[in-house]
Design a protein around this motif. Structure first.
Motif: not given
Lengths: 169, 206
Positions: B185, B164, B172, B183, B166, B168, B137-138, B131, B193-195
Motif C-alpha cells: 500500500v 486505513l 490516514n 499486498r 491494518l 491494530n 496478513s492482518r 478484508r 500512522l499510529l501504532l
C-alpha cells in the motif's frame, strides 16, 4: 522516560510504502516519529514490527540534515536528552537508541547547557540512561579509528560565582 | 408526321422516362442513407439499453474460476461506451486457490461505474473496503470518498483522503495506491500512522 514504553507510536510522513507481507513501513519526506516524550525526526524512516508487536525504527538522514532524537529523562526537574546522527536505529523492545556516524548527544537541564558527548557511534539506553561511545561508525571500537570528545559542565554552585567575580574587578 | 419522325418522338419519351426512374432510385438510396445516419446520431442513442434490478454478476479469471462478484441494487447499461452505472454496488473479490492468495475482500459504496469493458470499476460516495485477516496478513479496513478498482490486476487507487487500518495500526493520508496481489500500500499526502503500544486493542476507524 520509562512511561514512554506504554505510549502509542505516532509517525507523520509525506508518503509511506506499507508492505503488509513483511510488515515493513517505509516513510519518506520529513518524517516525525513520536512516542510519549520520545521525538525523532529524519528524512526517511523504515519501521518494522516484530510478531510480538515490538517496533524497530531505522531513521536515515538526507545529506546535511542529520536525523535527530529528543527524549525526556526520568530525574527531577526538566531534564532532556537530545541527540543527532546520520543514522539512528531505535529498538523498541529494549528501548535502545543507536546513533551512527557523526553522533552527538547532549543532556539538557532546564535552560542550562548540559554535558555534550560526540563520537563516531553512540548508543544510549533510555531505560538505564547509560551511554556508550565507540570510535567507528559501525559500533565496534578499533584502535586508531575516530576520536570522541566529551564536555562535562562544571556542576554545583561554587563554580558559578568564581566565573562571575573576575568580571566585577 | 412522317413515319421516321414519329418514331423518334416515342423513343426520346421512353428514354426520358427511364432517366427519371434512374434518378428516382438514386434519390431513394440517398434518402435511406441519410435516415440511417440520423438514426445513428439519434438523441435517444445514449439511453440505456438494459436495466437490471438487484443483480449480481460473476467475472471469471482466465483459469475459469470466479475471480470477483459485482452486485447491487440497480444496474443501468449504456451502449454508447458499453459502461454500466450501479446503485449501491458491492464488489467482492474471492480468495484464490494458491496458498499465498489473500483472503476475500468486500467493497461497498453509494454509486459505482464499470467501464473499459469491465476492467475498471469506479466506486463513489462513502466507500468502505474490508478484508478479513488471514494466516499471512492482518485485517484491513479502508474508508474513502472515491476509489478506482482494477479487478483484473487486483489494484485499487484513489487521490482523495483515505482512512486505513491494518491490523491494530491506523493510518490516514491523501491519495493511495494498493496492490492486493503483493499486498503493498502506498499512502501519500501529509499523512500519519499510529501504532498502538503492545497489546492495545485496535481503535475504531475515525
Amino acid at each position: 522516560e520509562k512511561a514512554d514504553s506504554s505510549k502509542p507510536t505516532e509517525i507523520k510522513f509525506d508518503n509511506v510504502d506499507i508492505d503488509d507481507v513483511k510488515q515493513i513501513q517505509t516513510f519518506t519526506g520529513n518524517v516525525v516519529l513520536t512516542r510519549g516524550t520520545l521525538l525523532m525526526k529524519a528524512a526517511k524512516a523504515v519501521v518494522t514490527q516484530s510478531p510480538e508487536g515490538y517496533q524497530y525504527a531505522t531513521l536515515t538522514s538526507v545529506a546535511g540534515v542529520p536525523a535527530t532524537f529528543r527524549q525526556k529523562r526520568d530525574g527531577a526537574g526538566d531534564q532532556w536528552v537530545e541527540g543527532e546522527a546520520e543514522r539512528i536505529e531505535y529498538d523498541g523492545k529494549i528501548e535502545l537508541v543507536k546513533l551512527f556516524s557523526k553522533a552527538r548527544v547532549k543532556r539538557i537541564e532546564g535552560s542550562k547547557p548540559g554535558d555534550v558527548v560526540e563520537g563516531e557511534f553512540i548508543s544510549y539506553d533510555s531505560r538505564k540512561e547509560f551511554f556508550s561511545v565507540k570510535n567507528t561508525p559501525t559500533g565496534d571500537s578499533k584502535p586508531g579509528a575516530g576520536r570522541g570528545t566529551m564536555v562535562i559542565q562544571p556542576s554545583g554552585v561554587n563554580a558559578a560565582p568564581a566565573a562571575s567575580t573576575p568580571a566585577v574587578k | 408526321m412522317r413515319k421516321k419522325t414519329a418514331h423518334r418522338w416515342r423513343l426520346s419519351l421512353t428514354m426520358l422516362l427511364f432517366v427519371l426512374v434512374a434518378l428516382g432510385t438514386f434519390w431513394l438510396v440517398e434518402l435511406m442513407n441519410q435516415s440511417g445516419q440520423e438514426m445513428q446520431a439519434d438523441r435517444h442513442r445514449n439511453e440505456p439499453d438494459y436495466i437490471i434490478e438487484h443483480f449480481s454478476f460473476v467475472r471469471m479469471n482466465q483459469a475459469g474460476q470466479p475471480s470477483y462478484i459485482i452486485s447491487g441494487d440497480k444496474l443501468t447499461h449504456l451502449p454508447l461506451d458499453d459502461s454500466s452505472d450501479i446503485e449501491l454496488p458491492v464488489v467482492r473479490s474471492l480468495a484464490g486457490k494458491e496458498p499465498g492468495r489473500q483472503p476475500p475482500m468486500q467493497m461497498h459504496a453509494a454509486r459505482g461505474r464499470v467501464d473499459r469493458n469491465n476492467s475498471r470499476v469506479r466506486l463513489d460516495g462513502d466507500v468502505n473496503v474490508e478484508r478479513s485477516a488471514s494466516a499471512a496478513s492482518r485485517a484491513m479496513r479502508l474508508k474513502t470518498e472515491s476509489l478506482t478498482v482494477f479487478p483484473d490486476d487486483d489494484t485499487m487507487e484513489t487521490a482523495l483522503p483515505v482512512a486505513l487500518s491494518l491490523g491494530n495500526a491506523t493510518a490516514n493520508g491523501v491519495g493511495m495506491r494498493a496492490n492486493n496481489a503483493t499486498r503493498q500500500v502506498q499512502l501519500g499526502g501529509r499523512g500519519q500512522l499510529l501504532l498502538p503500544p503492545r497489546g492495545a486493542p485496535a481503535p475504531p476507524l475515525k
